[in-house]
Design a protein around this motif. Structure first.
Motif, PDB file in Angstrom:
ATOM      1  N   CYS A 111       0.832  -1.203   0.000  1.00  0.00           N
ATOM      2  CA  CYS A 111       0.000   0.000   0.000  1.00  0.00           C
ATOM      3  C   CYS A 111       0.869   1.257   0.000  1.00  0.00           C
ATOM      4  O   CYS A 111       0.629   2.187  -0.785  1.00  0.00           O
ATOM      5  CB  CYS A 111      -0.932  -0.021   1.205  1.00  0.00           C
ATOM      6  N   SER A 112       1.887   1.283   0.835  1.00  0.00           N
ATOM      7  CA  SER A 112       2.812   2.431   0.881  1.00  0.00           C
ATOM      8  C   SER A 112       3.486   2.657  -0.459  1.00  0.00           C
ATOM      9  O   SER A 112       3.612   3.792  -0.922  1.00  0.00           O
ATOM     10  CB  SER A 112       3.891   2.205   1.943  1.00  0.00           C
ATOM     11  N   LYS A 158      -3.946   2.325   7.726  1.00  0.00           N
ATOM     12  CA  LYS A 158      -4.426   3.685   7.446  1.00  0.00           C
ATOM     13  C   LYS A 158      -3.253   4.616   7.176  1.00  0.00           C
ATOM     14  O   LYS A 158      -3.288   5.424   6.241  1.00  0.00           O
ATOM     15  CB  LYS A 158      -5.250   4.189   8.625  1.00  0.00           C
ATOM     16  N   SER A 159      -2.202   4.497   7.981  1.00  0.00           N
ATOM     17  CA  SER A 159      -1.007   5.333   7.798  1.00  0.00           C
ATOM     18  C   SER A 159      -0.329   5.061   6.456  1.00  0.00           C
ATOM     19  O   SER A 159       0.274   5.957   5.874  1.00  0.00           O
ATOM     20  CB  SER A 159      -0.013   5.095   8.935  1.00  0.00           C
ATOM     21  N   ALA A 160      -0.437   3.828   5.978  1.00  0.00           N
ATOM     22  CA  ALA A 160       0.156   3.463   4.690  1.00  0.00           C
ATOM     23  C   ALA A 160      -0.697   3.924   3.519  1.00  0.00           C
ATOM     24  O   ALA A 160      -0.251   3.890   2.376  1.00  0.00           O
ATOM     25  CB  ALA A 160       0.361   1.950   4.623  1.00  0.00           C
ATOM     26  N   GLY A 161      -1.942   4.343   3.807  1.00  0.00           N
ATOM     27  CA  GLY A 161      -2.808   4.828   2.744  1.00  0.00           C
ATOM     28  C   GLY A 161      -3.970   3.920   2.392  1.00  0.00           C
ATOM     29  O   GLY A 161      -4.649   4.138   1.393  1.00  0.00           O
ATOM     30  N   ALA A 162      -4.215   2.887   3.217  1.00  0.00           N
ATOM     31  CA  ALA A 162      -5.338   1.982   2.948  1.00  0.00           C
ATOM     32  C   ALA A 162      -6.660   2.737   3.044  1.00  0.00           C
ATOM     33  O   ALA A 162      -6.848   3.568   3.921  1.00  0.00           O
ATOM     34  CB  ALA A 162      -5.330   0.814   3.922  1.00  0.00           C
ATOM     35  N   THR A 163      -7.559   2.425   2.139  1.00  0.00           N
ATOM     36  CA  THR A 163      -8.871   3.050   2.096  1.00  0.00           C
ATOM     37  C   THR A 163      -9.832   2.376   3.063  1.00  0.00           C
ATOM     38  O   THR A 163     -10.702   3.029   3.645  1.00  0.00           O
ATOM     39  CB  THR A 163      -9.442   2.957   0.665  1.00  0.00           C
ATOM     40  N   LYS A 198      -2.445   7.288  -6.586  1.00  0.00           N
ATOM     41  CA  LYS A 198      -2.637   8.263  -5.518  1.00  0.00           C
ATOM     42  C   LYS A 198      -4.053   8.213  -4.940  1.00  0.00           C
ATOM     43  O   LYS A 198      -4.253   8.345  -3.731  1.00  0.00           O
ATOM     44  CB  LYS A 198      -2.318   9.665  -6.034  1.00  0.00           C
ATOM     45  N   PHE A 199      -5.046   8.006  -5.806  1.00  0.00           N
ATOM     46  CA  PHE A 199      -6.438   8.012  -5.366  1.00  0.00           C
ATOM     47  C   PHE A 199      -7.145   6.669  -5.575  1.00  0.00           C
ATOM     48  O   PHE A 199      -8.344   6.569  -5.360  1.00  0.00           O
ATOM     49  CB  PHE A 199      -7.219   9.122  -6.076  1.00  0.00           C
ATOM     50  N   ARG A 245       1.060   4.030  -3.121  1.00  0.00           N
ATOM     51  CA  ARG A 245       0.749   5.446  -2.908  1.00  0.00           C
ATOM     52  C   ARG A 245       1.854   6.372  -3.424  1.00  0.00           C
ATOM     53  O   ARG A 245       1.619   7.554  -3.643  1.00  0.00           O
ATOM     54  CB  ARG A 245       0.461   5.728  -1.433  1.00  0.00           C
ATOM     55  N   LYS A 246       3.041   5.844  -3.651  1.00  0.00           N
ATOM     56  CA  LYS A 246       4.139   6.638  -4.224  1.00  0.00           C
ATOM     57  C   LYS A 246       3.998   6.801  -5.730  1.00  0.00           C
ATOM     58  O   LYS A 246       4.648   7.661  -6.319  1.00  0.00           O
ATOM     59  CB  LYS A 246       5.490   5.974  -3.919  1.00  0.00           C
TER      60      LYS A 246
END
Length: 110
Positions: free
Chosen positions: A64-65, A94-99, A74-75, A68-69
């Motif tokens: 996930c991290s 969540k911190s890694a960008g999981a929805t 990104k979305f 997100r790069k």
């Protein structure tokens, strides 16, 4: 038609999720670990990533991290499908960008 990247080291779970999603009309690409998924993600376009957390080579939170790069992710929604249900693990996701976070066993109905 939406394309979904399904990532899990369990072939039986990948097959079940893939079968269900295809029955609903989605295109599905499978990967057996985070590194394989990241390689496929860099070479394609996906509308959703559905990933396990605990996998060899690269886990789902790291995946996930890394996704997100990438500008194209990104979305893009990334849902974690896992047996992990602790608040700490969910916060890491969540911190890694999981929805979102889905806890196995997941009941799939078509």
């Amino acid at each position: 038609m939406a394309t979904i990247l399904v990532v899990d080291d369990s072939a039986s779970l990948r097959n079940m999720v893939t079968f269900t999603l295809k029955q609903e009309g989605y295109q599905v690409v499978e990967a057996g670990n985070g590194q394989e998924a990241l390689t496929k993600a860099k070479g394609g376009r996906f509308d959703l990533v559905l990933t396990d957390v605990n996998m060899p080579v690269m886990d789902g939170i790291t995946l996930c991290s890394e996704l997100r790069k990438l500008p194209t992710f990104k979305f893009t929604p990334v849902l974690m499908l896992t047996t992990e249900s602790s608040a700490d693990m969910k916060q890491q996701g969540k911190s890694a960008g999981a929805t979102g976070w889905l806890v196995k066993p997941l009941i799939l109905r078509s």
